[in-house]
Design a protein around this motif. Structure first.
Motif, short mmCIF file in Angstrom:
data_model
loop_
_atom_site.label_atom_id
_atom_site.label_comp_id
_atom_site.label_asym_id
_atom_site.label_seq_id
_atom_site.Cartn_x
_atom_site.Cartn_y
_atom_site.Cartn_z
N TRP A 1 0.55 -0.64 -0.23
CA TRP A 1 -0.15 0.07 0.27
C TRP A 1 1.01 1.46 0.56
O TRP A 1 0.58 2.26 -0.66
N HIS A 2 2.03 1.48 0.89
CA HIS A 2 2.82 2.35 1.40
C HIS A 2 2.93 2.92 -0.15
O HIS A 2 3.16 3.74 -1.08
N SER A 3 4.29 2.06 -0.70
CA SER A 3 4.95 1.81 -1.71
C SER A 3 3.60 2.28 -3.42
O SER A 3 4.04 3.66 -4.13
N CYS A 4 2.49 2.43 -3.16
CA CYS A 4 1.33 2.61 -3.91
C CYS A 4 1.99 3.71 -3.64
O CYS A 4 1.53 4.75 -5.05
N VAL A 5 0.71 4.20 -2.47
CA VAL A 5 0.96 5.50 -2.93
C VAL A 5 2.01 7.04 -3.24
O VAL A 5 2.11 7.66 -3.49
N HIS A 6 2.71 6.16 -2.26
CA HIS A 6 4.26 7.17 -3.18
C HIS A 6 4.39 6.91 -4.88
O HIS A 6 4.85 7.81 -5.08
N SER A 7 4.12 5.99 -5.07
CA SER A 7 4.07 5.64 -6.70
C SER A 7 3.76 6.86 -7.30
O SER A 7 3.70 7.20 -8.32
N TYR A 8 1.97 7.00 -6.84
CA TYR A 8 1.30 8.43 -7.24
C TYR A 8 1.54 9.30 -6.49
O TYR A 8 1.04 10.43 -7.74
N TRP A 9 2.52 9.89 -5.73
CA TRP A 9 3.30 11.04 -5.64
C TRP A 9 4.17 11.48 -6.23
O TRP A 9 4.46 12.44 -7.29
N LEU A 10 5.29 9.99 -7.02
CA LEU A 10 5.28 10.19 -7.88
C LEU A 10 5.05 10.85 -9.55
O LEU A 10 5.65 12.09 -10.48
N LEU A 11 3.85 10.02 -9.90
CA LEU A 11 3.28 10.17 -11.16
C LEU A 11 2.77 11.82 -10.98
O LEU A 11 2.88 12.54 -11.96
N ALA A 12 2.55 11.91 -9.73
CA ALA A 12 1.57 13.72 -9.55
C ALA A 12 2.76 14.74 -9.76
O ALA A 12 2.34 15.89 -9.87
N ARG A 13 3.35 14.53 -8.85
CA ARG A 13 4.59 15.39 -9.45
C ARG A 13 5.30 15.45 -10.83
O ARG A 13 5.55 16.88 -11.43
N LEU A 14 5.72 14.34 -11.31
CA LEU A 14 6.05 14.94 -12.46
C LEU A 14 5.20 15.37 -13.65
O LEU A 14 5.16 16.19 -14.61
N LEU A 15 4.22 15.10 -13.38
CA LEU A 15 2.77 15.76 -14.41
C LEU A 15 2.94 16.95 -13.52
O LEU A 15 2.44 18.00 -14.69
N ARG A 16 2.41 17.17 -12.86
CA ARG A 16 2.90 19.31 -12.58
C ARG A 16 4.20 19.91 -13.19
O ARG A 16 4.48 20.72 -13.88
N LEU A 17 5.32 19.00 -13.04
CA LEU A 17 6.14 19.61 -13.51
C LEU A 17 6.60 19.12 -14.95
O LEU A 17 7.35 20.47 -15.75
#
Length: 335
Positions: free
Chosen positions: A55-71
């Motif tokens: 679960w936690h790795s999935c959450v922070h992988s979504y964070w990675l994708l959100a940051r890359l989408l913003r940048l």
């Protein structure tokens, strides 16, 4: 270690995460069974965050994708990320994640590591121009923010290990959410807790690093927590007491990249993450110290990042999470 994240590297990191956030198996649930009815599949338990091995790795992988989408909103992987977010962040799926947390057996679920990453993800979604994903996640976000408010006042001691239970990491990541959303009461609670837990620490020996399955440096994440939460003048007084010989590359154990002997072993593979998380902390701390010390920290960041960079993919025990820590190191200026 590059000074800025390139579009090509962003696409590579995004491709890694997109390859596993919806991969349900293999999976390691952090789940307590109170009855036979609790025996369910990962996607039944967690319809949003069921992939990425846990679960936690999935959450922070979504964070990675959100940051890359913003940048990189026009990047090669941006359409795939937006489509994923539209599939994942729906009212019914988030409601099921919230319902899971109501069970008495889930009181300590993912404390504090998963709590920290969920709030870090919420902060990143909050910064995106598309508000629908942040709004959809908000009920789950509110639960974890409240769990911080409930837990920190009754937690008399910090946890200083180099794994998921580290409390300095939990405070540091939650601070980004509190600041991004303007939650001054939560930010004050985080800051006061950091002072209570770590304010008197001095002359850190770091003699226990690295342990055999560390992915966080207990010394460096504590320092990064205090850099993030303390006012600059207060941190400038605290940090030289905590690590007084850092300019001389001491304690020496902090400056030697960890050796990884078997990347198919999930615990040993943590050590690649230790190298990346140290690189992140070294680079972040370099922004808040005198020039001579900053140069030492930037060199250490480069050395640790180089040791781990070739191993972000190739074996699923590292591939399902290491790219997140690479992105933390590469985007220090973004928080």
């Amino acid at each position: 270690m590059p000074e800025t994240l390139t579009a090509a590297e962003a696409a590579r990191l995004a491709a890694i995460a997109l390859g596993h956030v919806e991969r349900e198996y293999p999976n390691k649930p952090d789940h307590t069974l109170a009855s036979p009815a609790d025996a369910r599949t990962p996607s039944q338990l967690h319809p949003v965050f069921y992939g990425s091995y846990d679960w936690h790795s999935c959450v922070h992988s979504y964070w990675l994708l959100a940051r890359l989408l913003r940048l990189f909103p026009e990047g090669d992987k941006a359409p795939a990320i937006r489509a994923l977010f539209d599939r994942a962040f729906t009212a019914d799926k988030v409601a099921a994640e919230c319902a899971y947390l109501k069970a008495p057996t889930a009181r300590g679920f993912k404390r504090p590591y998963g709590w920290a990453w969920l709030l870090k993800l919420a902060a990143e979604l909050h910064r995106l121009p598309e508000p629908r994903w942040s709004q959809s996640l908000q009920p789950l976000t509110d639960i974890f923010a409240q769990r911080y408010r409930d837990f920190l006042p009754i937690a008399p001691y910090p946890v200083r290990v180099g794994t998921h239970f580290n409390t300095a990491f939990g405070l540091r990541m939650a601070a980004d959410y509190a600041e991004t959303t303007g939650d001054e009461a939560l930010l004050t609670l985080l800051r006061d807790t950091a002072r209570r837990w770590y304010g008197d620490d001095a002359d850190c020996p770091a003699w226990g690093e690295p342990s055999g399955d560390d992915f966080l440096s207990s010394a460096m994440i504590e320092a990064e927590c205090m850099r993030r939460l303390l006012p600059p003048a207060e941190f400038a007084a605290w940090f030289p007491r905590f690590l007084p010989r850092l300019s001389d590359r001491k304690p020496a154990t902090l400056f030697a990249p960890a050796s990884v002997t078997d990347r198919s072993d999930g615990k040993i593979a943590h050590l690649d993450g230790l190298n990346l998380s140290r690189a992140w902390c070294f680079r972040a701390l370099a922004t808040a110290v005198p020039d001579a010390t900053a140069a030492v920290l930037r060199q250490a960041a480069d050395e640790h990042y180089a040791a781990a960079l070739p191993h972000l993919s190739g074996d699923y025990m590292g591939e399902h999470w290491l790219a997140t820590y690479a992105l933390l190191a590469l985007t220090v200026a973004e928080g």
